[in-house]
Design a protein around this motif. Structure first.
Motif, PDB file in Angstrom:
ATOM      1  N   LEU A 247       0.815  -1.230   0.000  1.00  0.00           N
ATOM      2  CA  LEU A 247       0.000   0.000   0.000  1.00  0.00           C
ATOM      3  C   LEU A 247       0.842   1.271   0.000  1.00  0.00           C
ATOM      4  CD1 LEU A 247      -2.838  -0.816   2.559  1.00  0.00           C
ATOM      5  CD2 LEU A 247      -2.886  -1.035   0.070  1.00  0.00           C
ATOM      6  N   LYS A 248       1.980   1.228   0.683  1.00  0.00           N
ATOM      7  CA  LYS A 248       2.817   2.430   0.771  1.00  0.00           C
ATOM      8  C   LYS A 248       4.268   2.005   0.861  1.00  0.00           C
ATOM      9  CE  LYS A 248       3.071   5.391   4.410  1.00  0.00           C
ATOM     10  NZ  LYS A 248       2.833   6.550   5.302  1.00  0.00           N
ATOM     11  N   ASP A 249       5.153   2.676   0.106  1.00  0.00           N
ATOM     12  CA  ASP A 249       6.561   2.301   0.172  1.00  0.00           C
ATOM     13  C   ASP A 249       7.304   3.165   1.183  1.00  0.00           C
ATOM     14  OD1 ASP A 249       7.255   4.725  -1.014  1.00  0.00           O
ATOM     15  OD2 ASP A 249       7.456   3.861  -3.016  1.00  0.00           O
ATOM     16  N   GLN A 250       8.562   2.837   1.403  1.00  0.00           N
ATOM     17  CA  GLN A 250       9.348   3.525   2.426  1.00  0.00           C
ATOM     18  C   GLN A 250       9.644   4.982   2.073  1.00  0.00           C
ATOM     19  OE1 GLN A 250      12.554   1.389   4.465  1.00  0.00           O
ATOM     20  NE2 GLN A 250      11.922  -0.448   3.383  1.00  0.00           N
TER      21      GLN A 250
ATOM     22  N   GLU B  87       7.238   6.836   1.249  1.00  0.00           N
ATOM     23  CA  GLU B  87       5.943   7.446   1.567  1.00  0.00           C
ATOM     24  C   GLU B  87       5.028   7.607   0.346  1.00  0.00           C
ATOM     25  OE1 GLU B  87       4.701   8.296   4.638  1.00  0.00           O
ATOM     26  OE2 GLU B  87       6.480   7.542   5.680  1.00  0.00           O
TER      27      GLU B  87
ATOM     28  N   VAL C 164       9.372  12.494   8.566  1.00  0.00           N
ATOM     29  CA  VAL C 164       9.526  11.565   7.428  1.00  0.00           C
ATOM     30  C   VAL C 164      10.241  12.275   6.281  1.00  0.00           C
ATOM     31  CG1 VAL C 164       7.526  10.118   8.007  1.00  0.00           C
ATOM     32  CG2 VAL C 164       7.240  12.069   6.472  1.00  0.00           C
TER      33      VAL C 164
ATOM     34  N   THR D 248      -2.812  11.126   3.033  1.00  0.00           N
ATOM     35  CA  THR D 248      -2.012  10.168   3.796  1.00  0.00           C
ATOM     36  C   THR D 248      -2.603   8.758   3.733  1.00  0.00           C
ATOM     37  OG1 THR D 248      -3.252  10.362   5.876  1.00  0.00           O
ATOM     38  CG2 THR D 248      -1.476  11.963   5.511  1.00  0.00           C
ATOM     39  N   CYS D 249      -1.781   7.805   4.132  1.00  0.00           N
ATOM     40  CA  CYS D 249      -2.227   6.426   4.367  1.00  0.00           C
ATOM     41  C   CYS D 249      -1.567   6.003   5.669  1.00  0.00           C
ATOM     42  CB  CYS D 249      -1.807   5.530   3.204  1.00  0.00           C
ATOM     43  SG  CYS D 249      -2.088   3.781   3.523  1.00  0.00           S
ATOM     44  N   ASN D 250      -2.348   5.890   6.733  1.00  0.00           N
ATOM     45  CA  ASN D 250      -1.828   5.710   8.089  1.00  0.00           C
ATOM     46  C   ASN D 250      -2.296   4.386   8.694  1.00  0.00           C
ATOM     47  OD1 ASN D 250      -0.673   6.764  10.693  1.00  0.00           O
ATOM     48  ND2 ASN D 250      -2.833   6.650  11.331  1.00  0.00           N
TER      49      ASN D 250
ATOM     50  N   VAL E 270       3.763  13.772   8.227  1.00  0.00           N
ATOM     51  CA  VAL E 270       5.175  14.068   8.493  1.00  0.00           C
ATOM     52  C   VAL E 270       5.792  13.283   9.653  1.00  0.00           C
ATOM     53  CG1 VAL E 270       5.171  16.383   7.478  1.00  0.00           C
ATOM     54  CG2 VAL E 270       4.465  16.080   9.868  1.00  0.00           C
TER      55      VAL E 270
ATOM     56  N   TRP F 102       4.115   1.388  10.502  1.00  0.00           N
ATOM     57  CA  TRP F 102       4.592   1.304   9.114  1.00  0.00           C
ATOM     58  C   TRP F 102       6.029   0.800   9.060  1.00  0.00           C
ATOM     59  CZ3 TRP F 102       2.366   0.378   4.940  1.00  0.00           C
ATOM     60  CH2 TRP F 102       1.145   0.963   4.585  1.00  0.00           C
TER      61      TRP F 102
ATOM     62  N   TRP G  46       7.171  -2.531   7.072  1.00  0.00           N
ATOM     63  CA  TRP G  46       8.193  -2.539   6.009  1.00  0.00           C
ATOM     64  C   TRP G  46       9.356  -3.453   6.374  1.00  0.00           C
ATOM     65  CZ3 TRP G  46       7.720   3.457   6.156  1.00  0.00           C
ATOM     66  CH2 TRP G  46       6.667   3.865   5.323  1.00  0.00           C
TER      67      TRP G  46
END
Lengths: 348, 348
Positions: free
Chosen positions: A127-130, A132, A174, A191-193, B112, B118, B122
């Motif tokens: 869903l989300k990479d490192q 962001e 981040v 965002t995706c949290n 941020v 997360w 990862w």
């Protein structure tokens, strides 16, 4: 106590509501009448995502018709500038539920038995990479680029990142973001949290099991013109495409983002009034990072919004010792009265 | 009750211990003496990973010296074949702990503020891919390839996968494995298993927070000649290399794998004896999928092991209604006496 008033919800947002009622009373006492017709729209489910509000607005368009709206609950900076927010992010809140086996099994079976926690982990990692980047196909498709004026307003906002980092005991935000880029991302990006993860054994020490179930709470904060229902459909497609058809999506909340344009006449009226009352130009916040039920007002009713209020940077909303300063409350009454007065002159 | 005896630990492994004591008594009663010197090595911490056992063995090599060992706790198939295991997997059990911020924060800050859940997700996703490859560099380096005899023994084991899948209510095992490949993977391959995930909000419905902390319980089942301490070092290196220096590894257990060779004379002796007693060749299990403290015996003392016992396929070890069959207990006594007798003739 001292210069402060304490009370549950006193900043978010009973204090602002009270200041406006006081302003109406003051205007009536001084002038004998109000300069325009005022409607109060009080909605009690904001903190749980206003599930019935869109339907209510759709059914009562005439009752709620208006030329402009003074939104709820902003405040002032420590330096005494009024804060003038013009938008909110939307929200999709959901839970991903992964069911593997009918029961937990001994972890020696990790050789051959599917593990729900692994499947959930792999699904989340798609869903989300490192860096962001949110990888759900089409997630960013409907993001309306901020205008030049909006970008400049965000650039001009005060820099509070360093104090915030200290309070969180972190060295970096981040991607190492700072200053203008930090604010731009915070106020303007979706965002995706992950709000929570649950699976298997969570007690002290070790227990060798292969968990039958795993779940994650997720929230997506959305910016204009993303649609939470569309994002939910795209999330489903994404999981299916990556082989996670078995992972269930349970949605707990869906709110649209909304933003009033900086070029609205109403924004100019409120901005100039706040400048008069507070002695300096307000901080323009094109959109807040949080969520509220502004979409039904701005988009469904077509009513532009602007905001002012009685909070302060340490009002501790939702927390113990929620507070406002007496002085901010008094100035807030003056500001509300001045805005109503200005509205009357603008739309006589 | 009926043909069954019930009791906590009756199969794993008081029943087997009792059968051997009875065998010793019977041999003494019939022959007046034992055909060889017998030592009982009783270790009470097996279920928590035998943390002190290696040190004890190192300090008492002479006391524990022996020509061969009859290991604890096997059983019979429903078809009445004795099961003869020759090895166990090792284990590294640890918790990955990811600490982000000093406290949970409102999820609007997901723009941020680093999210511990997360980062953990990862990090986990770098450990094993969806094709079940364990990606920790060097993880497979020390895996001793099974011998031809070991592979053939696994091939010859009965196929119980279908019943097991039914009891778990799953359609497929990982990678769609069946038959010989399923058994080969289950008995001969190492694993990387998530035992539990914990982070943030885990209650009903929604709460919009960005969690300060996240943790995962992990276990690695290891095969000869992997070393759990070496695997722990490689895991640390792996996390560092992938940018997860901040994730702490807390280790709760480390056991070496061990396996007695199928070509050991002692294995031949036990195998032939069990064939005599049970009327058919035993099922040879070159290594069990679970873990036990066999390494100090096989590797540190140089004592070959073989196993037989009084359990059955539904003994429900560690579970309510743990049981053995009376008939298996009686035959187990005969088997133990016959093995001791055979040992005496083999090493007079």
């Amino acid at each position: 106590r001292g210069d402060f008033l304490y009370g549950r919800g006193i900043s978010d947002d009973k204090g602002t509501l009270a200041s406006r009622l006081a302003a109406v009373r003051a205007l009536k006492a001084v002038n004998g009448r109000l300069p325009a017709r005022i409607k109060f729209l009080v909605e009690g489910d904001e903190e749980i995502g206003s599930p019935g509000f869109e339907d209510f607005v759709a059914e009562h368009r005439e009752l709620l018709a208006a030329d402009a709206c003074l939104w709820e609950g902003s405040g002032v900076t420590w330096e005494g500038q009024a804060v003038l927010p013009l938008g909110v992010k939307g929200l999709l809140y959901c839970e991903l539920r992964c069911r593997g086996t009918a029961r937990d099994v001994h972890s020696s079976w990790a050789t051959v038995v599917p593990n729900a926690a692994w499947r959930l982990t792999w699904a989340l990692a798609t869903l989300k990479d490192q860096d962001e980047n949110i990888l759900v196909k089409g997630f960013y498709d409907d993001v309306r680029p901020p205008t030049k004026a909006e970008r400049q307003a965000v650039k001009a906002m005060p820099d509070e990142a360093e104090d915030f980092a200290k309070s969180l005991a972190i060295d970096n935000f981040v991607l190492g973001l700072k200053g203008r880029k930090y604010r731009s991302r915070h106020y303007l990006d979706p965002t995706c949290n992950i709000d929570g993860l649950t699976s298997g054994y969570q007690g002290p020490g070790s227990k060798t099991i292969l968990p039958a179930q795993a779940s994650a709470k997720l929230d997506f904060r959305l910016v204009p013109d993303q649609d939470p229902h569309d994002i939910e459909r795209k999330l489903r497609k994404h999981l299916d495409k990556h082989g996670f058809e078995d992972i269930e999506i349970v949605t707990f909340g869906a709110e649209h983002p909304a933003r009033t344009g900086l070029d609205e006449e109403w924004v100019r009226v409120v901005r100039e009034t706040l400048k008069d009352v507070y002695g300096q130009d307000p901080v323009i916040v094109p959109t807040m990072a949080g969520t509220g039920p502004m979409y039904p007002v701005v988009k469904m009713l077509g009513v532009p919004t602007a905001d002012c209020g009685v909070g302060n940077p340490d009002s501790r909303i939702h927390a113990p010792n929620e507070n406002i300063r007496e002085q901010d409350y008094r100035t807030g009454i003056k500001a509300a009265a001045a805005v109503i007065d200005a509205f009357g002159r603008w739309r006589p």
